[in-house]
Design an enzyme around this catalytic site. Structure first.
Site, PDB file in Angstrom:
ATOM      1  N   GLU A   1       9.013  46.021  38.150  1.00 40.55           N
ATOM      2  CA  GLU A   1       8.131  46.492  38.975  1.00 40.55           C
ATOM      3  C   GLU A   1       8.914  47.269  40.134  1.00 40.55           C
ATOM      4  O   GLU A   1       9.880  46.565  40.724  1.00 40.55           O
ATOM      5  CB  GLU A   1       7.337  45.383  39.534  1.00 40.55           C
ATOM      6  CG  GLU A   1       6.289  44.759  38.566  1.00 40.55           C
ATOM      7  CD  GLU A   1       5.594  43.681  39.350  1.00 40.55           C
ATOM      8  OE1 GLU A   1       4.715  43.128  38.429  1.00 40.55           O
ATOM      9  OE2 GLU A   1       6.159  43.104  40.283  1.00 40.55           O
TER      10      GLU A   1
ATOM     11  N   ASN B   1       2.109  39.220  38.938  1.00 42.59           N
ATOM     12  CA  ASN B   1       1.949  37.889  39.427  1.00 42.59           C
ATOM     13  C   ASN B   1       0.363  37.621  40.030  1.00 42.59           C
ATOM     14  O   ASN B   1      -0.256  36.845  39.899  1.00 42.59           O
ATOM     15  CB  ASN B   1       3.003  37.213  40.387  1.00 42.59           C
ATOM     16  CG  ASN B   1       4.139  36.820  39.433  1.00 42.59           C
ATOM     17  OD1 ASN B   1       3.997  36.299  38.463  1.00 42.59           O
ATOM     18  ND2 ASN B   1       5.276  36.766  40.205  1.00 42.59           N
TER      19      ASN B   1
END
Ligand code: NAD
Length: 358
Positions: A150, A188
């Site tokens: 990311e 997440n």
């Protein structure tokens, strides 16, 4: 030859360093603890050795990779790096101090990256003289095996830092996704409902942990939510939920579940403590944990497996939609990230399009 600086030679730092070495970079690896550097070097050597044994790497390239590793005793040794990524303990004050020092020692415009997983990149950047130099580079564990990275931009991240981080991810053979700084970044956050809705269903008596897990794996997901929470560590997973919940302003849909809170309070951590939602014998899943079973009603409102799957995936898809609306990431990147990090056969948007009930 390009030089990558890595600060912190623990689990993540050594993996990121190995990725750099395997992709032809020279790597300067620093750690405040000299023993950590020694351990990291031994572990990289072992890991490269395993790759050679499996035929994934020639001995010559493993030797050359190791030859490009320099253990740097002082932070100032990183001055000549083309990019520096920090992977020190998850401690905001420590990271801020480190970044302040790095921006002094490593001349601009060299990009500085943080591998934080739960702090905001903007928090880490606070106090920097040139916050435009900082970008999040969130690798997953273990970095050598996990393809996703990311690339997280905080409001002050400069274009140069963004493109340097993106290019590095590509050079390391990873798949970068573009993410706006925010609690949980992309993966997440988007998978929180996977764990939370499954627990709500268990709490309503919709099925046993085994049945609810099976409802998800029957659709091609590699691990059901209860098995996955045990694997990650119940307390680790709960801490991530709590931090994202608080960071997003406590939205009810992401509230930590009492079941997990109770189990963690009772000392159940999952595989590592031999008991979580299930019991583990020498690391292998055995029966459901009677202590966990005793907390939930059973068979009060059994739900058909397709309905279980639909409810869980609908919640994941709803979170994904909120993230797109909030500019966190594109639907394409969310789908890509979920397939790469979670090994789901499809991401939430592709699932919706393929006509799943979700
Ligand atoms: P770790 O505890 O394994 O390693 C951290 C290392 O940093 C240690 O070797 C320690 O000696 C070193 N260190 C501490 N202070 C230092 C300093 N001032 N200068 C140089 N080195 C210093 O931690 P980890 O699991 O590798 O995590 C590192 C970072 O990566 C954290 O921010 C964490 O949130 C993030 N992260 C971890 C995972 C994971 O699954 N472990 C996944 C993604 C991101």
């Amino acid at each position: 030859m390009r030089t990558l600086g890595v600060v912190g030679a623990g689990t993540m730092g050594r993996g990121i360093a190995q990725l750099g070495l395997q992709n032809g970079l020279r790597v300067l690896l620093n750690d405040a603890d000299p023993a950590a550097l020694t351990r990291a070097k031994a572990s990289i050597r072992e890991s490269l050795g395993r790759a050679v044994a499996k035929g994934k790497l020639t001995q010559a390239s493993a030797d050359a990779a190791l030859g490009r590793l320099v253990t740097a005793g002082a932070l100032s040794d990183l001055a000549a790096c083309d990019l520096v990524v920090e992977a020190v303990f998850e401690d905001l004050a420590l990271k801020r101090r480190l970044l302040a020092e790095l921006e002094r020692l490593v001349p601009a415009p060299v990009t500085l990256a943080t591998n934080t997983s739960s702090l905001l990149v903007s928090q880490v950047a606070e106090g920097m003289e040139a916050p435009e130099r900082l970008v999040g580079l969130h690798f997953f564990n273990p970095p050598v095996a996990m393809k996703l990275v990311e690339v997280v931009r905080h409001p002050g991240t400069g274009e140069k830092a963004l493109s340097a981080a993106w290019d590095l991810a590509l050079e390391l053979g990873r798949e970068p996704v573009a993410v706006k700084d925010g609690p949980g970044f992309l993966v997440n956050r988007v998978v929180r409902p996977y764990y939370l809705v499954a627990q709500r269903l268990a709490g309503e008596g919709a099925g046993t942990f085994t049945e609810l897990d099976a409802a998800l794996t029957a659709q091609g997901l590699p691990m059901g939510p209860f098995t996955l929470m045990d694997f990650i560590g119940l307390e680790v997973n709960l801490a991530i939920t709590k931090s994202i919940f608080a960071g997003l302003g406590s939205p009810e849909r992401l509230a930590p579940h009492w079941l997990q809170e109770k189990l963690v309070g009772m000392g159940f951590k999952g595989v590592k403590s031999a008991a979580g939602f299930y019991l583990y014998l020498q690391g292998r899943k055995d029966a459901e944990n009677p202590a966990a079973v005793s907390l939930v009603p059973r068979f009060k409102k059994p739900l058909p497996p397709e309905e279980v799957f639909a409810r869980v995936m609908a919640a994941v898809a709803a979170e994904a939609e909120l993230m797109v609306q909030g500019g966190v990431a594109s639907s394409k990147d969310i789908d890509l990230a979920v397939t790469l990090a979670m090994n789901f056969p499809k991401g939430p948007f592709a699932w919706g399009k393929s006509g799943a009930k979700a």
